[in-house]
Design a protein around this motif. Structure first.
Motif, PDB file in Angstrom:
ATOM      1  N   LEU A  96     -14.294 -50.071  -4.125  1.00  0.00           N
ATOM      2  CA  LEU A  96     -13.695 -48.992  -4.913  1.00  0.00           C
ATOM      3  C   LEU A  96     -14.467 -47.690  -4.791  1.00  0.00           C
ATOM      4  O   LEU A  96     -13.911 -46.609  -5.032  1.00  0.00           O
ATOM      5  N   GLN A  97     -15.745 -47.766  -4.422  1.00  0.00           N
ATOM      6  CA  GLN A  97     -16.521 -46.540  -4.247  1.00  0.00           C
ATOM      7  C   GLN A  97     -15.893 -45.646  -3.184  1.00  0.00           C
ATOM      8  O   GLN A  97     -15.991 -44.417  -3.243  1.00  0.00           O
ATOM      9  N   THR A  98     -15.214 -46.262  -2.217  1.00  0.00           N
ATOM     10  CA  THR A  98     -14.536 -45.498  -1.168  1.00  0.00           C
ATOM     11  C   THR A  98     -13.508 -44.540  -1.752  1.00  0.00           C
ATOM     12  O   THR A  98     -13.270 -43.454  -1.210  1.00  0.00           O
ATOM     13  N   LEU A  99     -12.907 -44.925  -2.883  1.00  0.00           N
ATOM     14  CA  LEU A  99     -11.832 -44.137  -3.491  1.00  0.00           C
ATOM     15  C   LEU A  99     -12.291 -43.381  -4.737  1.00  0.00           C
ATOM     16  O   LEU A  99     -11.467 -42.923  -5.523  1.00  0.00           O
ATOM     17  N   ALA A 100     -13.597 -43.235  -4.900  1.00  0.00           N
ATOM     18  CA  ALA A 100     -14.143 -42.627  -6.123  1.00  0.00           C
ATOM     19  C   ALA A 100     -13.636 -41.211  -6.344  1.00  0.00           C
ATOM     20  O   ALA A 100     -13.464 -40.778  -7.492  1.00  0.00           O
ATOM     21  N   GLU A 101     -13.362 -40.490  -5.274  1.00  0.00           N
ATOM     22  CA  GLU A 101     -12.915 -39.105  -5.425  1.00  0.00           C
ATOM     23  C   GLU A 101     -11.540 -38.993  -6.091  1.00  0.00           C
ATOM     24  O   GLU A 101     -11.135 -37.909  -6.521  1.00  0.00           O
ATOM     25  N   LEU A 102     -10.825 -40.111  -6.198  1.00  0.00           N
ATOM     26  CA  LEU A 102      -9.490 -40.094  -6.806  1.00  0.00           C
ATOM     27  C   LEU A 102      -9.502 -40.508  -8.280  1.00  0.00           C
ATOM     28  O   LEU A 102      -8.441 -40.654  -8.885  1.00  0.00           O
ATOM     29  N   GLN A 103     -10.671 -40.679  -8.868  1.00  0.00           N
ATOM     30  CA  GLN A 103     -10.740 -41.217 -10.229  1.00  0.00           C
ATOM     31  C   GLN A 103     -10.067 -40.328 -11.271  1.00  0.00           C
ATOM     32  O   GLN A 103      -9.622 -40.805 -12.311  1.00  0.00           O
ATOM     33  N   ASP A 104      -9.952 -39.035 -11.005  1.00  0.00           N
ATOM     34  CA  ASP A 104      -9.298 -38.124 -11.945  1.00  0.00           C
ATOM     35  C   ASP A 104      -7.904 -37.703 -11.487  1.00  0.00           C
ATOM     36  O   ASP A 104      -7.290 -36.800 -12.073  1.00  0.00           O
ATOM     37  N   ASP A 105      -7.405 -38.348 -10.458  1.00  0.00           N
ATOM     38  CA  ASP A 105      -6.082 -38.032  -9.916  1.00  0.00           C
ATOM     39  C   ASP A 105      -5.022 -38.772 -10.739  1.00  0.00           C
ATOM     40  O   ASP A 105      -4.952 -39.998 -10.712  1.00  0.00           O
ATOM     41  N   ILE A 106      -4.196 -38.035 -11.453  1.00  0.00           N
ATOM     42  CA  ILE A 106      -3.206 -38.660 -12.348  1.00  0.00           C
ATOM     43  C   ILE A 106      -2.086 -39.336 -11.567  1.00  0.00           C
ATOM     44  O   ILE A 106      -1.311 -40.117 -12.143  1.00  0.00           O
ATOM     45  N   ASN A 107      -1.968 -39.061 -10.279  1.00  0.00           N
ATOM     46  CA  ASN A 107      -0.920 -39.672  -9.461  1.00  0.00           C
ATOM     47  C   ASN A 107      -1.454 -40.804  -8.589  1.00  0.00           C
ATOM     48  O   ASN A 107      -0.821 -41.210  -7.612  1.00  0.00           O
ATOM     49  N   TYR A 108      -2.645 -41.297  -8.944  1.00  0.00           N
ATOM     50  CA  TYR A 108      -3.216 -42.472  -8.300  1.00  0.00           C
ATOM     51  C   TYR A 108      -3.593 -43.464  -9.384  1.00  0.00           C
ATOM     52  O   TYR A 108      -4.252 -43.130 -10.374  1.00  0.00           O
ATOM     53  N   HIS A 109      -3.171 -44.721  -9.190  1.00  0.00           N
ATOM     54  CA  HIS A 109      -3.474 -45.780 -10.157  1.00  0.00           C
ATOM     55  C   HIS A 109      -3.994 -46.997  -9.419  1.00  0.00           C
ATOM     56  O   HIS A 109      -3.398 -47.422  -8.420  1.00  0.00           O
ATOM     57  N   PHE A 110      -5.087 -47.560  -9.906  1.00  0.00           N
ATOM     58  CA  PHE A 110      -5.629 -48.780  -9.318  1.00  0.00           C
ATOM     59  C   PHE A 110      -5.380 -49.962 -10.248  1.00  0.00           C
ATOM     60  O   PHE A 110      -5.581 -49.868 -11.462  1.00  0.00           O
ATOM     61  N   VAL A 111      -4.954 -51.082  -9.650  1.00  0.00           N
ATOM     62  CA  VAL A 111      -4.759 -52.330 -10.387  1.00  0.00           C
ATOM     63  C   VAL A 111      -5.447 -53.437  -9.599  1.00  0.00           C
ATOM     64  O   VAL A 111      -5.184 -53.616  -8.401  1.00  0.00           O
ATOM     65  N   ARG A 112      -6.318 -54.185 -10.268  1.00  0.00           N
ATOM     66  CA  ARG A 112      -6.959 -55.312  -9.602  1.00  0.00           C
ATOM     67  C   ARG A 112      -6.050 -56.533  -9.707  1.00  0.00           C
ATOM     68  O   ARG A 112      -5.650 -56.930 -10.808  1.00  0.00           O
ATOM     69  N   GLY A 113      -5.711 -57.104  -8.564  1.00  0.00           N
ATOM     70  CA  GLY A 113      -4.847 -58.271  -8.577  1.00  0.00           C
ATOM     71  C   GLY A 113      -4.492 -58.721  -7.174  1.00  0.00           C
ATOM     72  O   GLY A 113      -4.807 -58.061  -6.182  1.00  0.00           O
ATOM     73  N   ASP A 114      -3.802 -59.846  -7.102  1.00  0.00           N
ATOM     74  CA  ASP A 114      -3.508 -60.543  -5.854  1.00  0.00           C
ATOM     75  C   ASP A 114      -2.027 -60.371  -5.513  1.00  0.00           C
ATOM     76  O   ASP A 114      -1.163 -60.512  -6.390  1.00  0.00           O
ATOM     77  N   ILE A 115      -1.727 -60.104  -4.242  1.00  0.00           N
ATOM     78  CA  ILE A 115      -0.319 -59.989  -3.835  1.00  0.00           C
ATOM     79  C   ILE A 115       0.419 -61.316  -4.016  1.00  0.00           C
ATOM     80  O   ILE A 115       1.645 -61.342  -4.079  1.00  0.00           O
ATOM     81  N   GLY A 116      -0.331 -62.411  -4.096  1.00  0.00           N
ATOM     82  CA  GLY A 116       0.298 -63.706  -4.309  1.00  0.00           C
ATOM     83  C   GLY A 116       0.731 -63.959  -5.735  1.00  0.00           C
ATOM     84  O   GLY A 116       1.435 -64.943  -6.015  1.00  0.00           O
TER      85      GLY A 116
END
Length: 356
Positions: free
Chosen positions: A41-61
């Motif tokens: 997730l550190q790779t995407l740290a610059e997006l932490q305040d981007d309201i049009n980006y959302h991260f969800v931890r989970g499995d495609i299965g």
């Protein structure tokens, strides 16, 4: 702006795609990733305040979770990067590859189908399911064989390649059986910034900087077509926008190189950027026992995507490799984060018994 559910977006290619998509305002993004060893997730740290980006931890299965996210965010597309992708790991532990690459893709397709069938006719026509795959599904080439085309018969030779081939077939079946508007891309070997250092190029860069052996399988003459990750991401977005439903597009870098030559080139760049007066990095090169079933050569014919969509790679291997080495030299914090105890244990497990 369209919204995409991006799966596996904390991995190498997925994270580079998301950063590009948000920086260029291509898409709003919901990133679903279960955060395996190769995710960061550190790779995407610059997006932490981007309201049009959302991260969800989970499995495609997890069909229930995927279905919930589809209802919650109403995406216009799903881009499936989620996969176990390292051949050596697939040899040691094939079950994980079946679970993620085959069962996971199947469950993702099921959730997508149910979601898509409930959309309005206009939304159904706009929706896309883009599946990111590999050239390894086509098997191995001899030196004089023509490059892989979209109609090359599948002939996977590793558990990883077999699992990706199976997932490709399921995607094709869901288009032909249910009408789900799918697209598939098969790419050659990616390289560039933010790649987990189990893969050849970052492994060699970081081992060299630590004055550790640079392991080269067999005689080092196995050939790969190297594709700079940003070129790949640009191609994926173009296929998403303009690709013909139900079609496959091969994406290659047009840069065939033997593994030993890749290692030599990295050493030459390091000799220039991080010189040592009495030392050449190439002296660390070490030939080790080959991988079982190691494919001899991969090569991609990407004339279809060039002809139909106007794409071709912008980065040549010399310029792309220089940028890659410079990124690893400039991002020691990221590097130190991913080189955990688990990573060190993997290197020991995979390379300790490979005698020169």
């Amino acid at each position: 702006m369209f919204t995409a559910l991006v799966t596996g977006g904390a991995g190498f290619i997925g994270a580079n795609f998301i950063l590009l998509a948000r920086n260029k305002q291509w898409l709003n993004v919901v990133n679903l990733d279960k955060l395996t060893y190769a995710s960061n997730l550190q790779t995407l740290a610059e997006l932490q305040d981007d309201i049009n980006y959302h991260f969800v931890r989970g499995d495609i299965g997890n069909v229930e979770l995927v279905s919930y996210l589809l209802e919650q965010y109403q995406p216009d597309a799903i881009i499936n990067f989620a996969a176990e992708s390292h051949v050596d790991r697939s040899i040691l532990s094939p079950q994980e590859f079946i679970q993620t690459n085959v069962s996971g893709t199947f469950n993702l397709l099921e959730a997508s189908r149910f979601y898509w069938q409930k959309l309005s006719l206009q939304k159904q026509q706009q929706f896309r399911f883009l599946h990111v795959s590999t050239d390894e599904v086509y098997g191995s080439l001899n030196l004089k064989d023509p490059a892989f085309r979209e109609d090359t018969p599948y002939a996977p030779n590793s558990p990883y390649a077999a699992s990706k081939a199976a997932s490709d077939h399921f995607v094709r079946a869901y288009y032909h059986t249910y009408g789900l508007p799918t697209l598939t891309t098969n790419c050659s070997n990616n390289y560039g910034p933010r790649q987990f250092p189990e893969k050849l190029i970052p492994l060699i860069i970081l081992n060299a900087l630590d004055y550790k052996p640079l392991p080269i399988y067999g005689d080092g003459q196995n050939i790969r077509d190297w594709l700079y990750v940003i070129d790949h991401c640009e191609a994926i977005y173009l296929v998403l926008q303009q690709g013909k439903i139900g079609e496959t597009y091969n994406i290659g870098g047009l840069n065939e190189r033997a593994n030993v030559n890749v290692v030599e080139k990295i050493c030459a760049i390091l000799d220039e950027l991080v010189p040592k007066s009495d030392f050449n990095y190439s002296s660390l090169m070490t030939f080790v026992k080959d991988r079982p079933g190691h494919d001899k050569r991969y090569a991609i014919d990407c004339s279809k995507i060039k002809r139909d969509l106007g794409w071709q790679p912008q980065e040549n291997f010399d310029s792309g490799l220089l940028k890659t080495v410079q990124w690893y030299l400039s991002n020691s914090y990221w590097v130190n984060q991913v080189r955990s105890g688990a990573y060190k244990n993997w290197l020991k497990q995979n390379y300790e018994n490979r005698k020169s």
